[in-house]
Write a protein that holds these residues in place. Structure first.
Motif, PDB file in Angstrom:
ATOM      1  N   THR A 112       0.755  -1.225  -0.172  1.00 13.38           N
ATOM      2  CA  THR A 112       0.001  -0.105   0.079  1.00 13.38           C
ATOM      3  C   THR A 112       0.884   1.149   0.127  1.00 13.38           C
ATOM      4  O   THR A 112       0.652   2.286  -0.612  1.00 13.38           O
ATOM      5  CB  THR A 112      -0.832   0.020   1.255  1.00 13.38           C
ATOM      6  OG1 THR A 112      -1.574  -1.165   1.302  1.00 13.38           O
ATOM      7  CG2 THR A 112      -1.674   1.251   1.338  1.00 13.38           C
ATOM      8  N   LEU A 113       1.963   1.250   0.799  1.00 12.07           N
ATOM      9  CA  LEU A 113       2.906   2.391   0.812  1.00 12.07           C
ATOM     10  C   LEU A 113       3.500   2.398  -0.698  1.00 12.07           C
ATOM     11  O   LEU A 113       3.681   3.571  -1.061  1.00 12.07           O
ATOM     12  CB  LEU A 113       3.877   2.182   2.092  1.00 12.07           C
ATOM     13  CG  LEU A 113       3.384   2.407   3.462  1.00 12.07           C
ATOM     14  CD1 LEU A 113       4.525   2.008   4.454  1.00 12.07           C
ATOM     15  CD2 LEU A 113       2.781   3.504   3.515  1.00 12.07           C
ATOM     16  N   ALA A 114       3.807   1.273  -1.182  1.00 10.20           N
ATOM     17  CA  ALA A 114       4.567   1.331  -2.617  1.00 10.20           C
ATOM     18  C   ALA A 114       3.741   2.008  -3.509  1.00 10.20           C
ATOM     19  O   ALA A 114       4.236   2.490  -4.491  1.00 10.20           O
ATOM     20  CB  ALA A 114       5.072  -0.022  -2.759  1.00 10.20           C
ATOM     21  N   VAL A 115       2.434   2.215  -3.251  1.00  6.96           N
ATOM     22  CA  VAL A 115       1.670   3.114  -4.222  1.00  6.96           C
ATOM     23  C   VAL A 115       2.068   4.413  -4.519  1.00  6.96           C
ATOM     24  O   VAL A 115       2.159   5.223  -5.563  1.00  6.96           O
ATOM     25  CB  VAL A 115       0.402   3.085  -3.868  1.00  6.96           C
ATOM     26  CG1 VAL A 115      -0.759   4.002  -4.846  1.00  6.96           C
ATOM     27  CG2 VAL A 115      -0.502   1.688  -3.868  1.00  6.96           C
ATOM     28  N   PHE A 116       2.557   4.969  -3.289  1.00  7.64           N
ATOM     29  CA  PHE A 116       2.951   6.235  -3.129  1.00  7.64           C
ATOM     30  C   PHE A 116       4.714   6.045  -3.168  1.00  7.64           C
ATOM     31  O   PHE A 116       5.333   6.997  -2.486  1.00  7.64           O
ATOM     32  CB  PHE A 116       2.728   7.146  -2.298  1.00  7.64           C
ATOM     33  CG  PHE A 116       1.043   7.301  -2.296  1.00  7.64           C
ATOM     34  CD1 PHE A 116       1.016   8.217  -3.568  1.00  7.64           C
ATOM     35  CD2 PHE A 116       0.113   6.949  -1.584  1.00  7.64           C
ATOM     36  CE1 PHE A 116      -0.284   8.546  -3.996  1.00  7.64           C
ATOM     37  CE2 PHE A 116      -1.232   7.325  -1.862  1.00  7.64           C
ATOM     38  CZ  PHE A 116      -1.669   8.207  -2.976  1.00  7.64           C
ATOM     39  N   PHE A 126      -4.503   3.034  -2.570  1.00  7.59           N
ATOM     40  CA  PHE A 126      -4.112   3.296  -1.231  1.00  7.59           C
ATOM     41  C   PHE A 126      -5.005   2.983  -0.214  1.00  7.59           C
ATOM     42  O   PHE A 126      -4.982   2.231   0.774  1.00  7.59           O
ATOM     43  CB  PHE A 126      -3.576   4.661  -1.001  1.00  7.59           C
ATOM     44  CG  PHE A 126      -2.984   4.988   0.177  1.00  7.59           C
ATOM     45  CD1 PHE A 126      -1.554   4.523   0.476  1.00  7.59           C
ATOM     46  CD2 PHE A 126      -3.497   5.587   1.284  1.00  7.59           C
ATOM     47  CE1 PHE A 126      -1.215   4.894   1.564  1.00  7.59           C
ATOM     48  CE2 PHE A 126      -2.910   6.177   2.460  1.00  7.59           C
ATOM     49  CZ  PHE A 126      -1.609   5.575   2.621  1.00  7.59           C
ATOM     50  N   THR A 127      -6.442   3.455  -0.519  1.00  3.15           N
ATOM     51  CA  THR A 127      -7.366   3.137   0.696  1.00  3.15           C
ATOM     52  C   THR A 127      -8.002   1.700   0.553  1.00  3.15           C
ATOM     53  O   THR A 127      -8.027   1.093   1.573  1.00  3.15           O
ATOM     54  CB  THR A 127      -8.608   3.964   0.223  1.00  3.15           C
ATOM     55  OG1 THR A 127      -8.611   5.463  -0.032  1.00  3.15           O
ATOM     56  CG2 THR A 127      -9.711   4.138   1.274  1.00  3.15           C
ATOM     57  N   CYS A 128      -8.322   1.130  -0.520  1.00  6.36           N
ATOM     58  CA  CYS A 128      -8.269  -0.471  -0.541  1.00  6.36           C
ATOM     59  C   CYS A 128      -7.105  -1.434   0.046  1.00  6.36           C
ATOM     60  O   CYS A 128      -7.465  -2.263   0.671  1.00  6.36           O
ATOM     61  CB  CYS A 128      -8.770  -1.008  -2.004  1.00  6.36           C
ATOM     62  SG  CYS A 128     -10.169  -0.291  -2.651  1.00  6.36           S
ATOM     63  N   GLY A 129      -5.831  -0.679   0.044  1.00  5.18           N
ATOM     64  CA  GLY A 129      -4.865  -1.574   0.442  1.00  5.18           C
ATOM     65  C   GLY A 129      -5.086  -1.569   1.910  1.00  5.18           C
ATOM     66  O   GLY A 129      -4.758  -2.556   2.739  1.00  5.18           O
TER      67      GLY A 129
END
Lengths: 96, 556
Positions: B45-49, B378-381
Motif C-alpha cells: 500500500t505504501l509502495a503505491v506512493f 491506497f484506501t483499498c490496500g
C-alpha cells in the motif's frame, strides 16, 4: 486430549496438506503443459495456461480441505492429472 | 461462528459440514499467514506512493526540482540532442553492445540521458548537458543521501529483500490469501447481510463485524491484487509449461519470451558499419507510432546487423485511460532502413495472453488512472491490511473469552506466542515503517552503504518489537508500541524541520504536495494510533455495552 489420540487424529491434516500443496501444484502444472500442447507455437498458450493455473491450484486446495475422505481427495486430483497427461501425449503424437 | 470447540488446530481439517470444514480452513490458513500478509499488504500500500516517499527521502533535490519548475532551462533541438548523444557514445563507448538515448521529454525539453551495457553487461548511464552536449555530471556518482527511498517498500512487498527465496515466500502467502478469501466467502453465507451489520461496543462481535465489513467491501480488489501479483511472476512460480515445451536452460526461456514478444535480436554480422544519423529514423518512428520519441535503442552499434528501436512517450491523458501501459515502438534495420516491427501505444507484440499479462501487470501496479486511482488503491490496500489485522485480533479476542484448547497442554503457551506475533506484526510493523523514515534523517550522510543502514533500521525495529511483545503483557505491549508509533508519526514534521529546515506549512505554500502528503499521512496515522490507545485504556464497562449480553450472543 491424549497425545497418542492427537497424533492419530491429526494424520489426515498432514495428508490433506500434502494433497493440497503437491497434488494441487501437480494439477496446475499438468494443466499448463496441456495448454502448451494445444497450439504451435506454444508460447501464447503456455502463458495463458500459467495465468489460469493459480485458480486451479486454489480450487485444488479448497477441494483437499473439503469434508470428504482423503482417498477421495486424491482421486479428485490424480484423475484430472492423468486425463490431462494423456491428452497432452495424444496431442503431441498427433502433431508429430 | 459454527465451529465446534473440540475442533483442534490440526484435527478440524476436513471435518463437519462443508461450511464448517472451510470455516476451519479459513481460521487457520488465515491466522498463520495473516502476519506476513499484513506486512506485504501494508508495504505494498505504501509502495503505491513510492515516488512521493522517495521525494521526501531525498531533500537535497528539493531546491533543484523547484528551480527546474520555476525557470525552464535553455534547450537544444531534438536533432541536436540526438547528434550529441551519438557523438558521446562514439567517443566513449564505441564497443558497447547496446546504446540507448533518451533525448528529451514529451515536449522536447528536459534532460538528455544516455545508457549502455558496459563490459560487465551492466546497465550504465550518463547525463549530457542540453546546452553544449558535454557530460554534465556523472549520473552514477553516489547521491548525497544514499537511500532506496520508497522503492524499499516495493522490493520488500514482493521479495522481502531476499531475492528469489523472498519472492517464493510472498508467492506462497499470496496463494494462501486466495485460499483464505475463498474459504472465507464459503464460511460467511450471509455475506451481503453481514456487510450492513456493525454492532459497536460488543467486543468479539464488533471485531467480527469489522472484519466482515472491510473484507466484503474490498473483496474484488483483494482477489485482483493477490491474483495479478501471482500472475506477474507466473513463469517463476509455474515453470512446468516452459520446461516441457522449451526446456530448462536460460536460452530456452529466452526462446519462449522471444516467441511472444519480438522476432529476437539479430546476431551481429561481424561486418563493421558506422551507426547512421538517427534523426530520420526517429522522425519516421514518431510518425508510425503516433507518439513523441522517448528513447532510441541501438542494438549492435557499429555492426552491419545493427537494429534501431524508437520508443514513444505515453502522454498523461492516454495513460490514464489505458489498462495496458505499453508505449508505441517502431523497429528499423540500421543498414536498409526497413521497418521490422511497429507496435501501437497500448498494444503488445504478441497475442491475447500477452495482452492479458500486460493488463494484469497494469492492474497491479496502477500506472493508469492518475492520482485519484492511486488514492483508491491506497484506501483499498489499507482496508485489506485492516482485514488481516482484525482477523488476527479476532482469533485471540475469541480465545481470551473462551479457551478452546486446540494445542492440548501447550495451548496457553501457543496463545501467548500468537498474542505477541499480533502486536509485532501490526503495531511493530508500523513502528518499523515510520522508523525507516526517521532513519533517513538520522543516519549520518557520509557513511558507506548508507541505504543498507536505513533498511537495517527497519528490520531491527521490527525484530525488537517482537522481542518486546513477548516480554511484556499483551495489553501493555499494544499500548507501548502504539504509543511509540503515535509519537514517531506525529513528530515526523518536527524531525524534518530540525534536520533539513523544511516545514509542513511551507511545503504546502511552495506547492510541494509530495512532501506535505507524506508528512500529512504520517500525522493522521499518529493521531489514529493515539486514539486506539485511548480506546484500549477505557474501562471495559465503557468499551463494551454489556459483557453479559455479549457473552450470551457469542455462545449462540
Amino acid at each position: 486430549m491424549s497425545g497418542a489420540k492427537t497424533a492419530k487424529r491429526s494424520a489426515p491434516f498432514f495428508q490433506r496438506l500434502v494433497a493440497a500443496v503437491l497434488g494441487g501444484y501437480l494439477l496446475a502444472s499438468a494443466w499448463i503443459v496441456f495448454c502448451g500442447a494445444l497450439s504451435q507455437p506454444a508460447a501464447e498458450a503456455v502463458l495463458a495456461g500459467m495465468q489460469i493455473s493459480f485458480a486451479i491450484h486454489v480450487a485444488a486446495i479448497i477441494w483437499s480441505f473439503s469434508p470428504v475422505s482423503i482417498a477421495r481427495v486424491w482421486v479428485g486430483l490424480v484423475v484430472p492429472v492423468a486425463l490431462l497427461s494423456v491428452a497432452t501425449w495424444a496431442l503431441m503424437q498427433w502433431r508429430g | 461462528m459454527s465451529e465446534k470447540p473440540e475442533q483442534g488446530a490440526l484435527t478440524g481439517a476436513g471435518t463437519g459440514g462443508f461450511r464448517q470444514a472451510h470455516s476451519w480452513l479459513h481460521t487457520w490458513c488465515g491466522l498463520w499467514f495473516s502476519w506476513l500478509l499484513f506486512a506485504v499488504f501494508l508495504t505494498g500500500t505504501l509502495a503505491v506512493f513510492e515516488e512521493p516517499i522517495t521525494h521526501w527521502m531525498t531533500p537535497e533535490h528539493h531546491a533543484e526540482e523547484a528551480a527546474e519548475r520555476s525557470k525552464p532551462q535553455p534547450t537544444a533541438s531534438l536533432s541536436q540532442r540526438l547528434a550529441w548523444g551519438i557523438d558521446y557514445m562514439r567517443e566513449h563507448h564505441l564497443s558497447a553492445s547496446m546504446w540507448e538515448l533518451w533525448p528529451a521529454d514529451a515536449q522536447g525539453a528536459g534532460d538528455l540521458r544516455v545508457y549502455w551495457f558496459d563490459s560487465n553487461r551492466q546497465y550504465a548511464a550518463a547525463q549530457l548537458s542540453t546546452a553544449d552536449g558535454s557530460p554534465s555530471q556523472p549520473a552514477n556518482a553516489p547521491p548525497v543521501r544514499g537511500t532506496q527511498g520508497g522503492h524499499h517498500f516495493v522490493t520488500f512487498h514482493y521479495e522481502l529483500h531476499a531475492g528469489t527465496v523472498g519472492l517464493w515466500i510472498v508467492g506462497i502467502a499470496a496463494l494462501a490469501m486466495l485460499v483464505a478469501l475463498v474459504s472465507g466467502v464459503i464460511t460467511h453465507k450471509r455475506i451481503f447481510k453481514d456487510f450492513f451489520t456493525f454492532r459497536a461496543k460488543k467486543g468479539q462481535r464488533s471485531w467480527l463485524d469489522a472484519h466482515n465489513a472491510v473484507a466484503v467491501l474490498t473483496l474484488p480488489f483483494q482477489f485482483m491484487i493477490a491474483y495479478t501479483g501471482l500472475a506477474i511472476s507466473a513463469s517463476t512460480f509455474m515453470p512446468a509449461g516452459i520446461a516441457a515445451h522449451y526446456g530448462t536452460q536460460a536460452a530456452d526461456k529466452e526462446r519462449f519470451s522471444a516467441e511472444m514478444n519480438e522476432p529476437g535480436k539479430p546476431a551481429p554480422s561481424g561486418k563493421p558499419m558506422a551507426v547512421p544519423d538517427l534523426e530520420p529514423f526517429v522522425l519516421r518512428g514518431q510518425q508510425l507510432m503516433g507518439q513523441p520519441v522517448r528513447a532510441v535503442v541501438v542494438d549492435h552499434p557499429g555492426d552491419a546487423a545493427a537494429r534501431i528501436g524508437v520508443y514513444g512517450w505515453n502522454d498523461e491523458a492516454s495513460s490514464k485511460q489505458r489498462l495496458s501501459p505499453t508505449s508505441g515502438m517502431a523497429m528499423f534495420s540500421a543498414a536498409t532502413g526497413e521497418v521490422l516491427q511497429v507496435r501501437l501505444p497500448g498494444a503488445t507484440d504478441g497475442g491475447n495472453a500477452t495482452l492479458a499479462q500486460s493488463v494484469m501487470g497494469g492492474l497491479h501496479m496502477v500506472p493508469f488512472g492518475g492520482l485519484a486511482l492511486k488514492w483508491l488503491y491506497f484506501t483499498c490496500g489499507l482496508m485489506g491490511s485492516a482485514m488481516m489485522a482484525t482477523g488476527a485480533i479476532l482469533f485471540m479476542v475469541k480465545r481470551r473469552n473462551k479457551h478452546l484448547g486446540e494445542f492440548g497442554a501447550s495451548t496457553a503457551r501457543v496463545y501467548r506466542l500468537i498474542e505477541g506475533l499480533n502486536v509485532a506484526a501490526i503495531a511493530g510493523l508500523g513502528v518499523a515503517c515510520i522508523g525507516y523514515l526517521w532513519a533517513n534523517r538520522l543516519v549520518p550522510l557520509g557513511i558507506a552503504h548508507r541505504d543498507d543502514w536505513e533498511i537495517g533500521v527497519f528490520f531491527a525495529l521490527w525484530a525488537l518489537s517482537l522481542l518486546h511483545a513477548w516480554c511484556r503483557q499483551p495489553k501493555a505491549a499494544w499500548r507501548e508500541q502504539l504509543g511509540l508509533l503515535a509519537l514517531l508519526c506525529v513528530l515526523l514534521p518536527a524531525l524534518n524541520w530540525m534536520t533539513t529546515g523544511e516545514m509542513l506549512l511551507t511545503q504546502m505554500l511552495h506547492g510541494d504536495w509530495e512532501s506535505a502528503g507524506v508528512e500529512g499521512v504520517a500525522v493522521i496515522t499518529g493521531v489514529l494510533a493515539a486514539w486506539a490507545i485511548r480506546w484500549q485504556m477505557r474501562p471495559a464497562s465503557v468499551r463494551l455495552k454489556s459483557p453479559k449480553a455479549v457473552a450470551v450472543e457469542v455462545s449462540q
